[in-house]
Scaffold this active site. Sequence first.
Site, PDB file in Angstrom:
ATOM      1  N   ARG A  26     -17.535  10.062   0.707  1.00 34.63           N
ATOM      2  CA  ARG A  26     -17.024  10.557   0.387  1.00 34.63           C
ATOM      3  C   ARG A  26     -16.918  11.810  -0.044  1.00 34.63           C
ATOM      4  O   ARG A  26     -16.372  12.494  -0.516  1.00 34.63           O
ATOM      5  CB  ARG A  26     -16.912   9.657  -0.637  1.00 34.63           C
ATOM      6  N   ARG A  30     -10.930  14.321  -2.274  1.00 34.88           N
ATOM      7  CA  ARG A  30     -10.185  15.402  -3.164  1.00 34.88           C
ATOM      8  C   ARG A  30     -10.774  15.896  -4.201  1.00 34.88           C
ATOM      9  O   ARG A  30      -9.912  16.996  -5.075  1.00 34.88           O
ATOM     10  CB  ARG A  30      -9.313  14.052  -4.133  1.00 34.88           C
ATOM     11  N   ARG A  39      -4.304  18.822   2.405  1.00 33.96           N
ATOM     12  CA  ARG A  39      -3.650  17.263   1.847  1.00 33.96           C
ATOM     13  C   ARG A  39      -2.505  17.564   1.753  1.00 33.96           C
ATOM     14  O   ARG A  39      -1.612  16.449   1.903  1.00 33.96           O
ATOM     15  CB  ARG A  39      -4.562  16.834   0.871  1.00 33.96           C
ATOM     16  N   ASP A  76     -10.278   6.672   8.178  1.00 38.16           N
ATOM     17  CA  ASP A  76     -10.483   6.001   7.320  1.00 38.16           C
ATOM     18  C   ASP A  76     -11.359   4.682   8.110  1.00 38.16           C
ATOM     19  O   ASP A  76     -11.358   3.824   8.874  1.00 38.16           O
ATOM     20  CB  ASP A  76      -9.200   5.319   6.219  1.00 38.16           C
ATOM     21  N   TYR A 152      -8.447  -6.000   2.856  1.00 36.21           N
ATOM     22  CA  TYR A 152      -7.367  -5.540   2.311  1.00 36.21           C
ATOM     23  C   TYR A 152      -6.146  -6.311   2.983  1.00 36.21           C
ATOM     24  O   TYR A 152      -5.263  -6.298   2.675  1.00 36.21           O
ATOM     25  CB  TYR A 152      -7.842  -4.345   3.177  1.00 36.21           C
TER      26      TYR A 152
HETATM   27  O1  CP3 Z   1     -16.083  12.123   3.972  1.00 35.77           O
HETATM   28  C1  CP3 Z   1     -15.922  11.040   4.105  1.00 35.77           C
HETATM   29  O2  CP3 Z   1     -16.345  10.092   3.902  1.00 35.77           O
HETATM   30  C2  CP3 Z   1     -14.237  10.976   4.371  1.00 35.77           C
HETATM   31  C3  CP3 Z   1     -13.675   9.331   5.249  1.00 35.77           C
HETATM   32  C4  CP3 Z   1     -13.408   8.339   4.898  1.00 35.77           C
HETATM   33  C5  CP3 Z   1     -12.956   8.080   4.071  1.00 35.77           C
HETATM   34  N1  CP3 Z   1     -12.802   6.893   3.337  1.00 35.77           N
HETATM   35  C6  CP3 Z   1     -11.671   9.503   3.204  1.00 35.77           C
HETATM   36  C7  CP3 Z   1     -10.863   8.890   2.761  1.00 35.77           C
HETATM   37  C8  CP3 Z   1     -14.591   7.344   4.641  1.00 35.77           C
HETATM   38  C9  CP3 Z   1     -16.377   6.845   5.285  1.00 35.77           C
HETATM   39  C10 CP3 Z   1     -13.491   6.257   4.029  1.00 35.77           C
HETATM   40  C11 CP3 Z   1     -13.910   4.973   3.646  1.00 35.77           C
HETATM   41  C12 CP3 Z   1     -13.032   3.523   3.009  1.00 35.77           C
HETATM   42  N2  CP3 Z   1     -11.979   3.692   3.077  1.00 35.77           N
HETATM   43  C13 CP3 Z   1     -13.893   2.958   1.863  1.00 35.77           C
HETATM   44  C14 CP3 Z   1     -15.126   2.942   2.206  1.00 35.77           C
HETATM   45  C15 CP3 Z   1     -15.877   2.990   1.335  1.00 35.77           C
HETATM   46  C16 CP3 Z   1     -15.692   2.885  -0.123  1.00 35.77           C
HETATM   47  O3  CP3 Z   1     -15.173   3.351  -0.858  1.00 35.77           O
HETATM   48  O4  CP3 Z   1     -16.445   2.018  -0.189  1.00 35.77           O
HETATM   49  C17 CP3 Z   1     -12.730   1.909   1.672  1.00 35.77           C
HETATM   50  C18 CP3 Z   1     -13.315   1.433   0.699  1.00 35.77           C
HETATM   51  C19 CP3 Z   1     -11.687   2.820   1.955  1.00 35.77           C
HETATM   52  C20 CP3 Z   1     -10.540   2.757   2.382  1.00 35.77           C
HETATM   53  C21 CP3 Z   1      -9.337   3.571   1.172  1.00 35.77           C
HETATM   54  N3  CP3 Z   1      -9.121   4.822   1.628  1.00 35.77           N
HETATM   55  C22 CP3 Z   1      -8.408   3.421  -0.413  1.00 35.77           C
HETATM   56  C23 CP3 Z   1      -8.927   2.133  -1.301  1.00 35.77           C
HETATM   57  C24 CP3 Z   1      -8.341   4.746  -0.187  1.00 35.77           C
HETATM   58  C25 CP3 Z   1      -7.502   5.298  -1.540  1.00 35.77           C
HETATM   59  C26 CP3 Z   1      -8.259   4.857  -2.598  1.00 35.77           C
HETATM   60  C27 CP3 Z   1      -9.065   5.880  -3.078  1.00 35.77           C
HETATM   61  O5  CP3 Z   1     -10.779   5.569  -2.761  1.00 35.77           O
HETATM   62  O6  CP3 Z   1      -9.021   7.132  -2.360  1.00 35.77           O
HETATM   63  C28 CP3 Z   1      -9.021   5.460   0.883  1.00 35.77           C
HETATM   64  C29 CP3 Z   1      -7.808   6.832   0.568  1.00 35.77           C
HETATM   65  C30 CP3 Z   1      -9.520   7.518   1.176  1.00 35.77           C
HETATM   66  N4  CP3 Z   1      -9.693   7.963   2.452  1.00 35.77           N
HETATM   67  C31 CP3 Z   1      -8.947   8.892   0.969  1.00 35.77           C
HETATM   68  C32 CP3 Z   1     -10.088   9.782   1.385  1.00 35.77           C
HETATM   69  C33 CP3 Z   1     -10.839  11.054   1.463  1.00 35.77           C
HETATM   70  C34 CP3 Z   1      -8.766  10.053  -0.542  1.00 35.77           C
HETATM   71  C35 CP3 Z   1      -6.893   9.915   0.282  1.00 35.77           C
HETATM   72  C36 CP3 Z   1      -5.809  11.092  -0.353  1.00 35.77           C
HETATM   73  O7  CP3 Z   1      -6.146  12.283  -0.598  1.00 35.77           O
HETATM   74  O8  CP3 Z   1      -4.966  10.965  -0.508  1.00 35.77           O
END
Ligand code: CP3
Length: 345
Positions: A26, A30, A39, A76, A152
């Site tokens: 990540r 944010r 964003r 994602d 999910y």
């Molecule tokens: O640098 C990076 O890693 C960005 C790419 C990336 C994102 N999600 C962007 C994202 C990657 C590799 C992921 C993987 C991801 N997505 C996982 C596996 C990693 C982990 O944390 O275990 C999972 C479980 C998700 C599913 C997901 N995506 C959730 C549950 C959420 C909302 C809650 C949260 O943790 O933010 C997201 C949203 C998300 N994915 C954001 C980002 C930057 C935030 C969204 C926003 O800006 O509103």
Amino acid sequence: MNDSTPLLLKALNKEKLDIPPIWYMRQAGRYMPEYRVVRSKFKNFLDMCKNPEVCCELALQPINAFNLDAAILFSDILTIPDAFGLGVEFIENEGPVFNNPIESIDDINNLIPFDPDSLSYVYEAVTNIKDALPKNIPLIGFCGSPWTLAAYSIEGRSSKDFNKTINFIKKYKDESHFFLSRLSDACFLYLRKQVQAGVDVIQIFDSWANILNNQELNELSFNYIKSLIFALKNDPITANIPIILFARDPKCNSDALIETSADCISLYWSMNDFCLESAKGLTALQGNLNPKILLESKEIIKKEVHEILKKFKDFPGYIFNLGHGLTPDINPEMVKYLTEIVREY
Ligand code: CP3
């Protein structure tokens, strides 16, 4: 591997290095003010993921800010369920919500075929990022594990215990296995397209491994990860692409993770009993600073980082990373500091 080989690829090849390659789960997100600016222009997070130019800009932000050793595709894991027509939306302060979750056997039997070309926006992002990145910085592509995607898709949203999912799988065992194998096939086709578009490394995120007991973990998750890795290793397009496996707090011993045949195991922050001896020469290791440490003082960060670096100093194939993703409450200054002290050690 020669001198110009990127550090990340050397480490994944299980070479012992003086300074480990560094990247962060990540790393784009944010916690970065420049991310929040981009964003704010999008209502829906997935709409942002569907814009390859924006994904390219976001993937490069942490590279430019911290001079990291790898970029990760900005996208994602929930793109696959979305492509299956499950209607994925991200709702502020709630996370992902599915408009058409899997609720019955019919929902599984009537699933549309997965068309990897429906995710062409992801492969376009890969091409753009590769073009924009310095040549010595590898790009990591990724997918969720079949189990994590199934969880999910059945739960329909994030949950602490995924009770609905566990009950569904107990009730409809055969159909759930059928769904897991459909997701595995989709992951394979999706990752192969990412590789064709230019990713250098793959990471599989088993983010909900933690809710399964040892037996369920093997049956519902690792079995499918193993067949996915086997398929990738036996396909001419993906055979030479190193695979990193991240499993969140898995209830298993070190050998079970090594036996997945992943090239690298990404250790969760609490996995301090992982047996380095049994991994030597078989897998590289990545991790595993607790991201919460980055909310502490510089003194505490330094102490914790030094402990980790000391532990992995002689391990052949070590990548510095966190034990899970950076969270929005982390100060980017601390990420910069962290990167500096790892390189100085
Ligand atoms: O640098 C990076 O890693 C960005 C790419 C990336 C994102 N999600 C962007 C994202 C990657 C590799 C992921 C993987 C991801 N997505 C996982 C596996 C990693 C982990 O944390 O275990 C999972 C479980 C998700 C599913 C997901 N995506 C959730 C549950 C959420 C909302 C809650 C949260 O943790 O933010 C997201 C949203 C998300 N994915 C954001 C980002 C930057 C935030 C969204 C926003 O800006 O509103």
